[in-house]
Design a protein around this motif. Structure first.
Motif, PDB file in Angstrom:
ATOM      1  N   ALA A  97      -7.499  11.248 -13.789  1.00 54.55           N
ATOM      2  CA  ALA A  97      -6.167  11.611 -14.306  1.00 54.55           C
ATOM      3  C   ALA A  97      -5.101  12.138 -13.500  1.00 54.55           C
ATOM      4  O   ALA A  97      -3.865  12.058 -13.534  1.00 54.55           O
ATOM      5  CB  ALA A  97      -6.692  12.894 -15.194  1.00 54.55           C
ATOM      6  N   TYR A  98      -5.661  12.898 -12.327  1.00 57.27           N
ATOM      7  CA  TYR A  98      -4.606  12.996 -11.113  1.00 57.27           C
ATOM      8  C   TYR A  98      -3.893  12.072 -10.621  1.00 57.27           C
ATOM      9  O   TYR A  98      -2.794  12.155 -10.282  1.00 57.27           O
ATOM     10  CB  TYR A  98      -5.357  13.919 -10.045  1.00 57.27           C
ATOM     11  CG  TYR A  98      -4.411  14.387  -9.280  1.00 57.27           C
ATOM     12  CD1 TYR A  98      -3.510  15.581  -9.449  1.00 57.27           C
ATOM     13  CD2 TYR A  98      -4.256  14.002  -7.898  1.00 57.27           C
ATOM     14  CE1 TYR A  98      -2.742  16.247  -8.630  1.00 57.27           C
ATOM     15  CE2 TYR A  98      -3.245  14.379  -6.994  1.00 57.27           C
ATOM     16  CZ  TYR A  98      -2.508  15.843  -7.621  1.00 57.27           C
ATOM     17  OH  TYR A  98      -1.641  16.347  -6.740  1.00 57.27           O
ATOM     18  N   GLY A  99      -4.380  10.694 -10.726  1.00 64.81           N
ATOM     19  CA  GLY A  99      -3.603   9.638 -10.329  1.00 64.81           C
ATOM     20  C   GLY A  99      -2.199   9.459 -10.901  1.00 64.81           C
ATOM     21  O   GLY A  99      -1.295   8.919 -10.325  1.00 64.81           O
ATOM     22  N   CYS A 100      -2.126   9.599 -11.989  1.00 68.04           N
ATOM     23  CA  CYS A 100      -0.848   9.584 -12.755  1.00 68.04           C
ATOM     24  C   CYS A 100       0.083  10.528 -12.262  1.00 68.04           C
ATOM     25  O   CYS A 100       1.232  10.257 -12.253  1.00 68.04           O
ATOM     26  CB  CYS A 100      -0.881   9.856 -14.403  1.00 68.04           C
ATOM     27  SG  CYS A 100      -2.270   8.702 -15.290  1.00 68.04           S
ATOM     28  N   ILE A 101      -0.487  11.819 -11.942  1.00 65.48           N
ATOM     29  CA  ILE A 101       0.514  12.856 -11.532  1.00 65.48           C
ATOM     30  C   ILE A 101       1.163  12.361  -9.996  1.00 65.48           C
ATOM     31  O   ILE A 101       2.282  12.645  -9.649  1.00 65.48           O
ATOM     32  CB  ILE A 101      -0.029  14.283 -11.137  1.00 65.48           C
ATOM     33  CG1 ILE A 101      -0.464  14.614 -12.625  1.00 65.48           C
ATOM     34  CG2 ILE A 101       0.760  15.276 -10.721  1.00 65.48           C
ATOM     35  CD1 ILE A 101      -1.310  15.731 -12.665  1.00 65.48           C
ATOM     36  N   SER A 102       0.300  12.117  -9.142  1.00 64.51           N
ATOM     37  CA  SER A 102       0.614  11.649  -7.626  1.00 64.51           C
ATOM     38  C   SER A 102       1.510  10.689  -7.544  1.00 64.51           C
ATOM     39  O   SER A 102       2.395  10.541  -7.277  1.00 64.51           O
ATOM     40  CB  SER A 102      -0.744  11.675  -6.984  1.00 64.51           C
ATOM     41  OG  SER A 102      -0.193  11.322  -5.663  1.00 64.51           O
ATOM     42  N   ALA A 103       1.023   9.497  -8.504  1.00 64.26           N
ATOM     43  CA  ALA A 103       1.974   8.211  -8.257  1.00 64.26           C
ATOM     44  C   ALA A 103       3.003   8.234  -9.270  1.00 64.26           C
ATOM     45  O   ALA A 103       4.038   7.392  -9.082  1.00 64.26           O
ATOM     46  CB  ALA A 103       0.928   7.130  -8.842  1.00 64.26           C
ATOM     47  N   GLY A 104       3.042   9.114 -10.029  1.00 62.43           N
ATOM     48  CA  GLY A 104       4.228   9.434 -11.068  1.00 62.43           C
ATOM     49  C   GLY A 104       4.318   8.335 -12.319  1.00 62.43           C
ATOM     50  O   GLY A 104       5.114   7.754 -12.629  1.00 62.43           O
TER      51      GLY A 104
ATOM     52  N   ASN B  54       0.823  -1.432   0.062  1.00 60.12           N
ATOM     53  CA  ASN B  54       0.117  -0.032  -0.076  1.00 60.12           C
ATOM     54  C   ASN B  54       0.724   1.069   0.036  1.00 60.12           C
ATOM     55  O   ASN B  54       1.731   1.356   0.697  1.00 60.12           O
ATOM     56  CB  ASN B  54      -0.903   0.038   1.181  1.00 60.12           C
ATOM     57  CG  ASN B  54      -1.921  -1.310   1.212  1.00 60.12           C
ATOM     58  OD1 ASN B  54      -2.972  -1.112   0.752  1.00 60.12           O
ATOM     59  ND2 ASN B  54      -1.364  -2.289   1.952  1.00 60.12           N
ATOM     60  N   VAL B  55       0.451   2.250  -0.841  1.00 61.06           N
ATOM     61  CA  VAL B  55       1.286   3.550  -1.331  1.00 61.06           C
ATOM     62  C   VAL B  55       0.493   4.643  -0.682  1.00 61.06           C
ATOM     63  O   VAL B  55      -0.571   4.758  -1.358  1.00 61.06           O
ATOM     64  CB  VAL B  55       1.880   3.319  -2.536  1.00 61.06           C
ATOM     65  CG1 VAL B  55       2.706   4.697  -2.757  1.00 61.06           C
ATOM     66  CG2 VAL B  55       2.679   2.130  -2.708  1.00 61.06           C
ATOM     67  N   ILE B  56       1.138   5.598  -0.204  1.00 59.52           N
ATOM     68  CA  ILE B  56       0.362   6.914   0.072  1.00 59.52           C
ATOM     69  C   ILE B  56       1.373   7.738  -1.050  1.00 59.52           C
ATOM     70  O   ILE B  56       2.550   8.028  -0.504  1.00 59.52           O
ATOM     71  CB  ILE B  56       0.413   7.358   1.685  1.00 59.52           C
ATOM     72  CG1 ILE B  56      -0.107   6.349   2.411  1.00 59.52           C
ATOM     73  CG2 ILE B  56      -0.221   8.779   1.700  1.00 59.52           C
ATOM     74  CD1 ILE B  56      -1.601   6.176   2.377  1.00 59.52           C
ATOM     75  N   ALA B  57       0.444   8.378  -1.848  1.00 63.46           N
ATOM     76  CA  ALA B  57       1.603   8.965  -2.722  1.00 63.46           C
ATOM     77  C   ALA B  57       1.532  10.456  -2.508  1.00 63.46           C
ATOM     78  O   ALA B  57       0.948  10.991  -1.463  1.00 63.46           O
ATOM     79  CB  ALA B  57       0.837   8.919  -4.163  1.00 63.46           C
ATOM     80  N   SER B  58       2.239  11.316  -3.140  1.00 61.32           N
ATOM     81  CA  SER B  58       2.536  12.640  -3.095  1.00 61.32           C
ATOM     82  C   SER B  58       1.446  13.497  -3.150  1.00 61.32           C
ATOM     83  O   SER B  58       1.553  14.705  -2.540  1.00 61.32           O
ATOM     84  CB  SER B  58       3.897  13.044  -3.881  1.00 61.32           C
ATOM     85  OG  SER B  58       3.055  12.991  -5.415  1.00 61.32           O
ATOM     86  N   GLY B  59       0.367  13.175  -3.583  1.00 57.51           N
ATOM     87  CA  GLY B  59      -0.815  14.078  -3.696  1.00 57.51           C
ATOM     88  C   GLY B  59      -1.614  14.010  -2.575  1.00 57.51           C
ATOM     89  O   GLY B  59      -2.809  15.001  -2.366  1.00 57.51           O
ATOM     90  N   VAL B  60      -1.414  13.139  -1.524  1.00 61.63           N
ATOM     91  CA  VAL B  60      -2.032  13.132  -0.115  1.00 61.63           C
ATOM     92  C   VAL B  60      -1.802  14.327   0.877  1.00 61.63           C
ATOM     93  O   VAL B  60      -0.718  14.503   0.906  1.00 61.63           O
ATOM     94  CB  VAL B  60      -2.209  11.845   0.434  1.00 61.63           C
ATOM     95  CG1 VAL B  60      -2.662  11.501   1.596  1.00 61.63           C
ATOM     96  CG2 VAL B  60      -2.640  10.736  -0.737  1.00 61.63           C
ATOM     97  N   ALA B  61      -2.767  14.709   1.329  1.00 65.64           N
ATOM     98  CA  ALA B  61      -2.678  15.684   2.570  1.00 65.64           C
ATOM     99  C   ALA B  61      -2.413  14.614   3.731  1.00 65.64           C
ATOM    100  O   ALA B  61      -3.423  14.126   4.404  1.00 65.64           O
ATOM    101  CB  ALA B  61      -3.784  16.412   2.922  1.00 65.64           C
ATOM    102  N   LEU B  62      -0.990  14.528   4.233  1.00 66.53           N
ATOM    103  CA  LEU B  62      -0.707  13.549   5.099  1.00 66.53           C
ATOM    104  C   LEU B  62      -0.716  13.953   6.641  1.00 66.53           C
ATOM    105  O   LEU B  62       0.152  14.807   7.015  1.00 66.53           O
ATOM    106  CB  LEU B  62       0.869  12.891   4.956  1.00 66.53           C
ATOM    107  CG  LEU B  62       1.406  12.046   5.715  1.00 66.53           C
ATOM    108  CD1 LEU B  62       0.588  10.704   5.970  1.00 66.53           C
ATOM    109  CD2 LEU B  62       2.775  11.733   5.636  1.00 66.53           C
ATOM    110  N   ASP B  63      -1.707  13.533   7.205  1.00 64.20           N
ATOM    111  CA  ASP B  63      -1.812  13.778   8.646  1.00 64.20           C
ATOM    112  C   ASP B  63      -1.415  12.678   9.387  1.00 64.20           C
ATOM    113  O   ASP B  63      -1.980  11.606   9.447  1.00 64.20           O
ATOM    114  CB  ASP B  63      -3.554  13.934   9.229  1.00 64.20           C
ATOM    115  CG  ASP B  63      -3.592  14.121  10.397  1.00 64.20           C
ATOM    116  OD1 ASP B  63      -2.995  13.768  11.393  1.00 64.20           O
ATOM    117  OD2 ASP B  63      -4.651  15.327  10.752  1.00 64.20           O
TER     118      ASP B  63
END
Length: 337
Positions: free
Chosen positions: A218-225, A39-48
Motif C-alpha cells: 500500500a505504501y508504494g502508492c504514496i511514494s510513487a504518487g 528505474n526510479v528512486i521514489a520519495s519514500g526512500v532514504a537516499l544515501d
C-alpha cells in the motif's frame, strides 16, 4: 517499462543472479539489468547518495549497460549525522540494543516526520541549505554532546560534503511524480518494488523490532504518487522459511540439525557448490573474527549475531559456528589475553 523503488534505505536489499554475475542491490531497483526499463528512486526512500553512486558504479563495472535512473527531487537525503546517531544510540543501549545495521535509517525517518529532513531539491539552493544546516546542527549538537558525549557537528563541513553529493546526484534528479503518471497514462507497465518483509513494517510487524518505513504494498502508492485504484496486481513474495536480522525475539527460530539443513538447502545451488569448494576451516574464520574484534567491529551482541548468521548462510555447520562463537566469547571474557 518502469521499476520504482518505493521505500527503505541501503540497509537491506535483494540478491540477483543473472548472466552478468551475482549482485547485491541495496538501493537500485532490480530493473537496472533490463535495457528497456527506466528505474526510479521514489520519495519514500532514504537516499544515501554516496552508496547509491557506488552501487551504480559496481553494476557498470560488472559489464551491465549504463541503466536509466531517475531520483525523485522530493526524496530525502540520508545525512552523515544520521549514521553517527544510529551508532551512538546502539552504543548507549548496550545489551538492550536493537541490532541496527547502523546505516542511519531510524534517525533518517525520525527527522523526516519531525520535518527537519532535507529533500533532494533543497541541495540545489545554497542559501537555504546553509541556513537549514545551521538550525539542524544546533538541535543535533544538543543531543550529540549532551546525551552521547561525542564531538559536535560542524555545519560548514556538512555544507561542503553536501555540495559534493549534489554534483554526484545531479544527473539523476527528476520530477518522478510526473514521469510515473505519464508512464501510466501511456499504458506502460510500472512495477513498484519494496524492501524487507511485512514483519518489519512499523504498523503491521513485530514492533519495536521493525524498520522505520512502511514495507507493505500500500505504501508504494504514496511514494510513487499512484492512486490505489490504478494498482492492477500485487505480488507477494514468500520465502520457504523465515529469517531475520537484528536483535529481539524471533519466535519461530530453529536451532540444531533442522536449522542447519534448512540453511543448507536455502542457499542457491550454484552458490552452495561454489562455497563448498572455497570454504575455509571454521578455525580460520574464528581468527578473522578475533581480528575484527580488535578493531571493535564485534563489540555489540547484534553484530555477533549477524556474524554468526552470515557464517551459517555461507554453509558452515551449526555445530562448528556454535563452537567458534563459544570460543570467541571465552576469549572476550578473558580480555583477549
Amino acid at each position: 517499462d518502469v521499476v520504482v523503488r518505493f521505500q527503505g534505505g541501503a540497509n537491506a536489499g535483494h540478491t540477483i543472479i543473472n548472466d552478468f554475475g551475482r549482485f547485491a542491490l541495496h538501493t537500485l531497483p532490480s530493473g537496472v539489468f533490463s535495457p528497456k526499463a527506466t528505474n526510479v528512486i521514489a520519495s519514500g526512500v532514504a537516499l544515501d547518495i554516496r552508496k547509491l553512486v557506488s552501487e551504480l558504479k559496481a553494476v557498470e563495472d560488472a559489464g551491465v549497460p549504463t541503466p536509466r535512473l531517475l531520483v525523485s527531487e522530493r526524496c530525502q537525503v540520508l545525512m552523515p549525522y544520521h549514521v553517527l546517531l544510529d551508532a551512538y544510540e546502539e552504543e548507549r543501549l548496550s545489551d538492550k540494543a536493537f541490532g541496527s545495521t547502523k546505516s542511519g535509517i531510524g534517525p533518517f525517518y525520525s527527522d523526516k516526520y519531525a520535518k527537519i529532513g532535507f529533500q533532494l531539491c533543497e541541495l540545489f539552493d545554497d542559501a537555504l541549505l546553509k541556513e537549514r544546516l545551521e538550525k539542524v546542527c544546533a538541535l543535533k549538537n544538543a543531543v550529540i554532546t549532551g546525551l552521547y558525549h561525542k564531538p559536535a557537528l560542524d555545519p560548514l563541513e556538512l555544507f561542503a560534503e553536501l555540495l559534493e553529493q549534489r554534483e554526484l546526484i545531479r544527473p539523476y534528479r527528476a520530477d518522478t511524480l510526473t514521469f510515473v503518471r505519464e508512464a501510466l497514462d501511456a499504458d506502460k507497465s510500472v512495477l513498484l518494488e519494496g524492501q524487507l518483509g511485512t514483519m518489519k513494517d512499523p504498523d503491521l510487524g513485530i514492533y519495536p523490532m521493525v524498520t522505520s518505513s512502511h514495507t507493505v504494498a500500500a505504501y508504494g502508492c504514496i511514494s510513487a504518487g499512484i492512486p490505489p485504484a490504478q494498482l492492477r496486481e500485487i505480488v507477494a513474495v514468500t520465502k520457504a522459511y523465515s529469517s531475520s536480522v537484528g536483535a529481539g525475539p524471533f519466535v519461530s527460530e530453529l536451532f540444531g540439525d533442522e536449522a542447519e539443513e534448512l540453511r543448507r538447502r536455502g542457499v542457491d545451488r550454484a552458490l552452495w557448490e561454489e562455497a563448498l569448494e572455497e570454504m575455509p576451516d571454521p578455525a580460520e574464520i574464528l581468527d578473522k573474527l578475533i581480528q575484527k574484534r580488535c578493531r571493535g567491529d564485534l563489540s555489540d551482541p547484534g553484530e555477533r549475531r549477524r556474524t554468526s548468521d552470515a557464517l551459517l548462510r555461507r554453509g558452515f555447520a551449526w555445530r562448528d559456528v556454535k563452537a567458534a562463537m563459544g570460543r570467541y566469547a571465552e576469549m572476550e571474557e578473558d580480555g583477549w589475553e
